[in-house]
Structures are given as C-alpha cells and as structure tokens.
Design an enzyme around this catalytic site. Structure first.
Site, PDB file in Angstrom:
ATOM      1  N   ASP A 123       0.872  -1.187   0.000  1.00 19.29           N
ATOM      2  CA  ASP A 123       0.000   0.000   0.000  1.00 19.29           C
ATOM      3  C   ASP A 123       0.910   1.238   0.000  1.00 19.29           C
ATOM      4  O   ASP A 123       1.789   1.363   0.858  1.00 19.29           O
ATOM      5  CB  ASP A 123      -0.868  -0.031   1.257  1.00 19.29           C
ATOM      6  CG  ASP A 123      -1.846   1.130   1.316  1.00 19.29           C
ATOM      7  OD1 ASP A 123      -2.915   0.958   1.909  1.00 19.29           O
ATOM      8  OD2 ASP A 123      -1.537   2.230   0.788  1.00 19.29           O
ATOM      9  N   GLU A 138      30.167   5.724   4.153  1.00 21.50           N
ATOM     10  CA  GLU A 138      30.079   4.343   4.614  1.00 21.50           C
ATOM     11  C   GLU A 138      29.817   3.420   3.419  1.00 21.50           C
ATOM     12  O   GLU A 138      29.487   2.255   3.600  1.00 21.50           O
ATOM     13  CB  GLU A 138      29.013   4.175   5.692  1.00 21.50           C
ATOM     14  CG  GLU A 138      27.626   4.554   5.276  1.00 21.50           C
ATOM     15  CD  GLU A 138      26.605   4.350   6.392  1.00 21.50           C
ATOM     16  OE1 GLU A 138      26.446   3.221   6.840  1.00 21.50           O
ATOM     17  OE2 GLU A 138      25.976   5.352   6.786  1.00 21.50           O
ATOM     18  N   CYS A 147      26.450   6.509   9.413  1.00 20.46           N
ATOM     19  CA  CYS A 147      25.916   7.804   8.960  1.00 20.46           C
ATOM     20  C   CYS A 147      26.451   8.985   9.765  1.00 20.46           C
ATOM     21  O   CYS A 147      26.178  10.138   9.438  1.00 20.46           O
ATOM     22  CB  CYS A 147      24.390   7.783   9.005  1.00 20.46           C
ATOM     23  SG  CYS A 147      23.683   6.422   8.075  1.00 20.46           S
ATOM     24  N   THR A 185      14.019   2.431   1.709  1.00 18.31           N
ATOM     25  CA  THR A 185      14.700   3.578   2.334  1.00 18.31           C
ATOM     26  C   THR A 185      16.037   3.884   1.656  1.00 18.31           C
ATOM     27  O   THR A 185      16.834   4.636   2.193  1.00 18.31           O
ATOM     28  CB  THR A 185      14.932   3.340   3.850  1.00 18.31           C
ATOM     29  OG1 THR A 185      15.845   2.249   4.016  1.00 18.31           O
ATOM     30  CG2 THR A 185      13.640   3.024   4.565  1.00 18.31           C
ATOM     31  N   SER A 238      17.511  -0.912  14.873  1.00 21.27           N
ATOM     32  CA  SER A 238      18.147   0.351  14.501  1.00 21.27           C
ATOM     33  C   SER A 238      17.310   1.542  14.965  1.00 21.27           C
ATOM     34  O   SER A 238      17.851   2.573  15.358  1.00 21.27           O
ATOM     35  CB  SER A 238      18.418   0.420  12.997  1.00 21.27           C
ATOM     36  OG  SER A 238      17.234   0.603  12.264  1.00 21.27           O
ATOM     37  N   HIS A 259      19.263  13.230  11.644  1.00 15.24           N
ATOM     38  CA  HIS A 259      19.615  12.258  10.609  1.00 15.24           C
ATOM     39  C   HIS A 259      18.322  11.554  10.188  1.00 15.24           C
ATOM     40  O   HIS A 259      17.537  11.137  11.037  1.00 15.24           O
ATOM     41  CB  HIS A 259      20.623  11.259  11.169  1.00 15.24           C
ATOM     42  CG  HIS A 259      20.783  10.052  10.300  1.00 15.24           C
ATOM     43  ND1 HIS A 259      21.127  10.143   8.974  1.00 15.24           N
ATOM     44  CD2 HIS A 259      20.616   8.728  10.559  1.00 15.24           C
ATOM     45  CE1 HIS A 259      21.177   8.928   8.464  1.00 15.24           C
ATOM     46  NE2 HIS A 259      20.862   8.049   9.399  1.00 15.24           N
ATOM     47  N   LYS A 292       9.838  10.363  14.989  1.00 13.42           N
ATOM     48  CA  LYS A 292       9.977   9.412  16.107  1.00 13.42           C
ATOM     49  C   LYS A 292      11.021   9.932  17.092  1.00 13.42           C
ATOM     50  O   LYS A 292      10.839   9.883  18.306  1.00 13.42           O
ATOM     51  CB  LYS A 292      10.444   8.040  15.587  1.00 13.42           C
ATOM     52  CG  LYS A 292       9.397   7.225  14.848  1.00 13.42           C
ATOM     53  CD  LYS A 292      10.054   5.904  14.401  1.00 13.42           C
ATOM     54  CE  LYS A 292       9.190   5.110  13.451  1.00 13.42           C
ATOM     55  NZ  LYS A 292       8.054   4.474  14.069  1.00 13.42           N
ATOM     56  N   ASN A 314      17.596   7.864   1.738  1.00 16.93           N
ATOM     57  CA  ASN A 314      18.687   7.901   2.704  1.00 16.93           C
ATOM     58  C   ASN A 314      20.010   8.130   1.986  1.00 16.93           C
ATOM     59  O   ASN A 314      20.371   7.402   1.068  1.00 16.93           O
ATOM     60  CB  ASN A 314      18.735   6.575   3.481  1.00 16.93           C
ATOM     61  CG  ASN A 314      19.646   6.667   4.707  1.00 16.93           C
ATOM     62  OD1 ASN A 314      20.261   7.696   4.961  1.00 16.93           O
ATOM     63  ND2 ASN A 314      19.704   5.593   5.472  1.00 16.93           N
TER      64      ASN A 314
HETATM   65  N1  COA Z   1      -0.455   3.518   5.600  1.00 13.78           N
HETATM   66  C1  COA Z   1       0.215   4.273   6.503  1.00 13.78           C
HETATM   67  N2  COA Z   1       1.191   3.787   7.333  1.00 13.78           N
HETATM   68  C2  COA Z   1       1.500   2.487   7.205  1.00 13.78           C
HETATM   69  C3  COA Z   1       0.842   1.642   6.284  1.00 13.78           C
HETATM   70  C4  COA Z   1      -0.176   2.208   5.461  1.00 13.78           C
HETATM   71  N3  COA Z   1      -0.828   1.478   4.571  1.00 13.78           N
HETATM   72  N4  COA Z   1       1.377   0.409   6.410  1.00 13.78           N
HETATM   73  C5  COA Z   1       2.344   0.471   7.371  1.00 13.78           C
HETATM   74  N5  COA Z   1       2.405   1.733   7.843  1.00 13.78           N
HETATM   75  C6  COA Z   1       3.321   2.258   8.860  1.00 13.78           C
HETATM   76  C7  COA Z   1       3.546   1.325  10.038  1.00 13.78           C
HETATM   77  O1  COA Z   1       2.519   1.447  10.993  1.00 13.78           O
HETATM   78  C8  COA Z   1       4.885   1.825  10.548  1.00 13.78           C
HETATM   79  O2  COA Z   1       4.710   3.008  11.275  1.00 13.78           O
HETATM   80  P1  COA Z   1       5.310   3.147  12.766  1.00 13.78           P
HETATM   81  O3  COA Z   1       6.781   2.891  12.644  1.00 13.78           O
HETATM   82  O4  COA Z   1       5.007   4.553  13.126  1.00 13.78           O
HETATM   83  O5  COA Z   1       4.638   2.108  13.581  1.00 13.78           O
HETATM   84  C9  COA Z   1       5.614   2.201   9.256  1.00 13.78           C
HETATM   85  O6  COA Z   1       4.609   2.341   8.265  1.00 13.78           O
HETATM   86  C10 COA Z   1       6.625   1.170   8.795  1.00 13.78           C
HETATM   87  O7  COA Z   1       5.994  -0.084   8.816  1.00 13.78           O
HETATM   88  P2  COA Z   1       6.768  -1.393   9.270  1.00 13.78           P
HETATM   89  O8  COA Z   1       5.833  -2.530   9.185  1.00 13.78           O
HETATM   90  O9  COA Z   1       7.500  -1.170  10.540  1.00 13.78           O
HETATM   91  O10 COA Z   1       7.819  -1.458   8.050  1.00 13.78           O
HETATM   92  P3  COA Z   1       9.012  -2.439   7.754  1.00 13.78           P
HETATM   93  O11 COA Z   1       8.935  -3.701   8.481  1.00 13.78           O
HETATM   94  O12 COA Z   1       9.050  -2.508   6.256  1.00 13.78           O
HETATM   95  O13 COA Z   1      10.314  -1.669   8.298  1.00 13.78           O
HETATM   96  C11 COA Z   1      12.007  -0.013   8.452  1.00 13.78           C
HETATM   97  C12 COA Z   1      10.500  -0.288   8.224  1.00 13.78           C
HETATM   98  C13 COA Z   1      12.255   1.473   8.479  1.00 13.78           C
HETATM   99  C14 COA Z   1      12.449  -0.608   9.784  1.00 13.78           C
HETATM  100  C15 COA Z   1      12.774  -0.657   7.264  1.00 13.78           C
HETATM  101  O14 COA Z   1      12.500   0.057   6.105  1.00 13.78           O
HETATM  102  C16 COA Z   1      14.264  -0.693   7.474  1.00 13.78           C
HETATM  103  O15 COA Z   1      14.804  -1.666   7.985  1.00 13.78           O
HETATM  104  N6  COA Z   1      14.986   0.363   7.010  1.00 13.78           N
HETATM  105  C17 COA Z   1      16.421   0.408   7.057  1.00 13.78           C
HETATM  106  C18 COA Z   1      16.964   0.742   8.449  1.00 13.78           C
HETATM  107  C19 COA Z   1      16.695   2.101   8.904  1.00 13.78           C
HETATM  108  O16 COA Z   1      16.402   2.962   8.116  1.00 13.78           O
HETATM  109  N7  COA Z   1      16.851   2.289  10.236  1.00 13.78           N
HETATM  110  C20 COA Z   1      16.642   3.546  10.876  1.00 13.78           C
HETATM  111  C21 COA Z   1      17.639   3.924  11.938  1.00 13.78           C
HETATM  112  S1  COA Z   1      19.248   4.282  11.313  1.00 13.78           S
END
Ligand code: COA
Length: 389
Positions: free
Chosen positions: A31, A81, A113, A154, A203, A235, A244, A278
């Site tokens: 979605d 990195e 980063c 990302t 993370s 960042h 967050k 990113n």
């Molecule tokens: N409409 C709106 N929001 C939605 C949605 C929809 N249809 N479906 C999911 N979401 C929201 C979730 O509720 C969640 O929000 P929240 O974090 O506020 O609870 C968000 O979208 C992400 O969903 P999630 O299921 O957690 O996604 P994911 O398992 O694909 O992981 C990351 C998301 C960011 C952890 C993943 O992309 C990742 O590993 N990124 C690389 C690491 C990174 O960037 N780390 C950050 C610190 S350096």
C-alpha cells in the site's frame, strides 16, 4: 570571545535517476500509504552505472570551489560508509577531479551515517589552529539494501560538500556537543558485502537510545534549553524517523508532545530527504540545507542537529544561523539537483541495483549515462578511472 567557526558554504549533488515509490509499491504490492505516510518517503535517487560516491562528491564540491577558490583549502575530509576502496581515500580522486593544490591532506572517515559530523568537528579543530585555513568536508553515500528487503524502500544517494572556516557565512557551530557511543549491531556491512545488513527495529531503538544519550550529555554540559531551538535537524534514514526521534526527545524531557509544534520544528527539514532517500552521511546536512532554503528567517537562531550513525555513535550540537546567510544559499541549484533527475522504471532500477563491475582485473567500461559533471569511465587493472564530462 573566540572567533566563530562553522559552515561557510554548503552544496549538494544527487544522482542521474530517480525511482518513485509508487513504482516500487506497484511491483511489490505494498500500500503506497506505507511509503508516503508510514516511512515518509516519496522517491529515491538511483545512481547511473557511471556514478558513485566520487562523482557525486566532486559534483557537490565543484560549485564550492568555483565560488571560493582552492588556495585556503589544505585539508579534505571525505566521509562515507559506502567506500570504494579499503586503502585509498575517495577524497583523493575528488582532489584530482577538482584540481586542488598538492599541498593538501586528504583522508576518508567512517562511522556509518555519523562520519560527516566527525569530519565537521575535526575540521573545526583544524581551523581553530590556523584561522586562515579552510577545510573541505564531503559526505557522500549510496544507500543500498537487498532487493525485496524492508530496507529497500529507504535507499537513496547524495553528496553534500561543506566548506568549513572562520567567520562562516551560513552556520556557526557551537559548543558543547552531546556525545553517545554504544556497541550495537543494528546496521553493518562486512567488507565482502555490497548491500548493508540491518535489523530495522533494533536500529530504530538504538537511534532513540542515542537521542536520549546525546541530549543527557548535552544538557549536563549546559547546552541551550530545548525551547531555545528554532528547529531540529535529525539524521533521516527515512523522514518519519525524525518525528519518532523528536517525540522521544520531548518525552524524555517531560515536555508536552504538541503535534503542531513538532511539525513546525521539523517540517522544513525533510523536504529534500523525502524525495532523495537515505544518503547516510549526507542525510542530516541535506536536512539542514532544506531548512535553510525554506525557513522565513533564522538569523541568530540556534538549530539543533542530531547526527546518528549505526553501530553506534551519535552527537547533538547547535548551529547558529549567521546574519546575511540567505545571500549565500544555493536554493535554486538545490531544487535543480532534484528536478533534473530522470525517472527510471522498476525494471531499469533493478538492473542498476544488480549491476557491478567484474572483479577480474580486466578492462571494463561503464555505459555513458550520467549527465553530471563527472563520471566513472570504468575499471581497468583494478583501477577506477574517473573523468570530467
Ligand atoms: N499507511 C500508513 N502507514 C503504514 C501503512 C499504510 N498502509 N502500512 C504500514 N504503515 C506504517 C507502520 O505502521 C509503521 O509506522 P510506525 O513505525 O510509526 O509504527 C511504518 O509504516 C513502517 O511499517 P513497518 O511494518 O514497521 O515497516 P518495515 O517492516 O518494512 O520496516 C524499516 C520499516 C524502516 C524498519 C525498514 O524500512 C528498514 O529496515 N529500514 C532500514 C533501516 C533504517 O532505516 N533504520 C533507521 C535507523 S538508522
């Protein structure tokens, strides 16, 4: 009072191609709300076959050199990195492409980063020792995760170049800094892998711990109180992370979480990262560029910067915006760097993602794709060949 030191000029570059998240969502059945709202990303920059951290870094720095010349630059610090060599600094290729003087030290820095913030602070130390010198800090990264992994959405790529010097035209970097290091495995990339490994939830948690840790240290050293800051630049591995982080900081400080106030404090910092993705070391400074380009007038106001690098090291510090800064911004060029990208479809993106040069020491040319000022012409005898276009 000591002479102010900070960011005298800031320029960025990104890639030839862009993949809209709508194309990724259509391919994997996600979605689109998850990308646009859930993680706060609309598109990601995708490097052409003849682009990398060197070509982006040189493209980001070239306008800085054109404006300020090379005579005062005796140090180049290249933070990344996604390095291309375990021995030679990517900065040496940039030094050559830009025609910097031989009387110069060039080095590469790494801590996920966070690296560009270390570079900035080390640069300030060098300038403090000799106020006539300027340091060119380059942050350049290609963020690459496995195809079909949660991190894929990302990804992104960009470079920021900052000229650090005395009496800066843009932002004065203040003391103290709040520092935090913790040994965690939230994101890492062993030397034998091209794509990073990440524990996404870990993370996010590690980042939030670092926000707390840096703020605690910052407050203990009598930094500005929270309410003094005009905005907060975090960042942004994905732009939702800034929200967050800021909510976590407000909770930690026992301050009411007013959503309008949060939007005012962060909203203008995410504009570039939302469409670039990113860019690891460059991310927080793209956030700063977006804020400076859009805010009404920040003259004399401190901005809070939170730099986080997985693994993890983080730093919170204040940058005070200097009178007259608007006359030195590169707003039109920044918008152009984003607008000039060519959309790529999912199939084209996937081919670029999977592409790599053979590691056999042969003569391998890169297809001519970039329309940027510098390109990676190929690899021959294990040597990378760069050229100006
Ligand atoms: N409409 C709106 N929001 C939605 C949605 C929809 N249809 N479906 C999911 N979401 C929201 C979730 O509720 C969640 O929000 P929240 O974090 O506020 O609870 C968000 O979208 C992400 O969903 P999630 O299921 O957690 O996604 P994911 O398992 O694909 O992981 C990351 C998301 C960011 C952890 C993943 O992309 C990742 O590993 N990124 C690389 C690491 C990174 O960037 N780390 C950050 C610190 S350096």
């Amino acid at each position: 009072m000591s002479v102010p030191i900070g960011i005298h000029d800031l320029s960025f570059a990104t890639t030839e191609f862009v993949l809209p998240h709508a194309a990724l969502a259509e391919y994997n059945g996600t979605d689109i709300g998850k990308y646009h709202v859930g993680i706060g990303q609309e598109s990601m920059s995708v490097p052409a076959a003849d682009e990398d951290i060197v070509t982006m870094g040189a493209a980001a720095a070239a306008p800085v050199i054109a404006r300020h010349g090379t005579s005062r630059i005796r140090t180049v610090v290249f933070a990344t990195e996604s390095s291309i060599d375990q021995a030679k600094s990517a900065g040496v290729y940039v030094h050559s492409l830009l025609g910097l003087q031989p009387a110069c030290r060039v080095v590469e820095l790494k801590q996920a980063c966070y690296g560009a913030t270390a570079a900035l602070q080390f640069a300030i130390g060098l300038v403090r020792r000799d106020l006539a010198q300027q340091v060119l800090v380059i942050a350049s990264d290609v963020s690459k995760y496995e195809l079909d992994s949660p991190g894929e959405a990302t990804q992104g790529a960009a470079a920021v170049a900052m000229l650090v010097g005395a009496d800066p035209a843009l932002v004065r970097i203040e003391e103290p800094s709040g520092l935090f290091t913790a040994d965690v495995m939230d994101f890492w990339r062993p030397n034998y892998r091209e794509a990073a490994l990440v524990d996404g939830q870990e993370s996010i948690n590690a980042y939030l711990q670092a926000v707390e840790g840096t703020w605690k240290d910052y407050a203990e050293q009598d930094g500005y109180p929270l309410e003094e800051f005009a905005a907060f630049v975090y960042h942004q591995p994905f732009t939702k992370m800034a929200y967050k982080a800021h909510r976590h900081l407000l909770d930690f400080c026992g301050t009411a979480t007013d959503e309008d106030a949060i939007a005012r404090a962060l909203g203008q910092t995410t504009a570039y990262n939302t469409v670039i993705g990113n860019s690891y070391t460059a991310s927080v400074y793209l956030g700063l560029a977006a804020l400076l380009d859009q805010a009404d007038d920040l003259t004399g106001r401190p901005v809070g910067l939170l730099s986080y690098g997985s693994g993890s090291v983080a730093e919170f510090f204040a940058g005070t915006v200097v009178a007259g800064y608007r006359g030195h911004l590169r707003t039109a060029a920044n918008h152009e760097a984003i607008a000039r990208r060519t959309p790529v479809d999912y199939v084209g993106y996937r081919a670029l993602h999977e592409r790599s040069f053979p590691a056999d020491g042969g003569d391998h040319r890169a297809p001519a794709q970039t329309t940027g000022p510098f390109r990676l012409a190929g690899i021959s005898g294990h040597k990378r060949l760069y050229e100006a276009r």
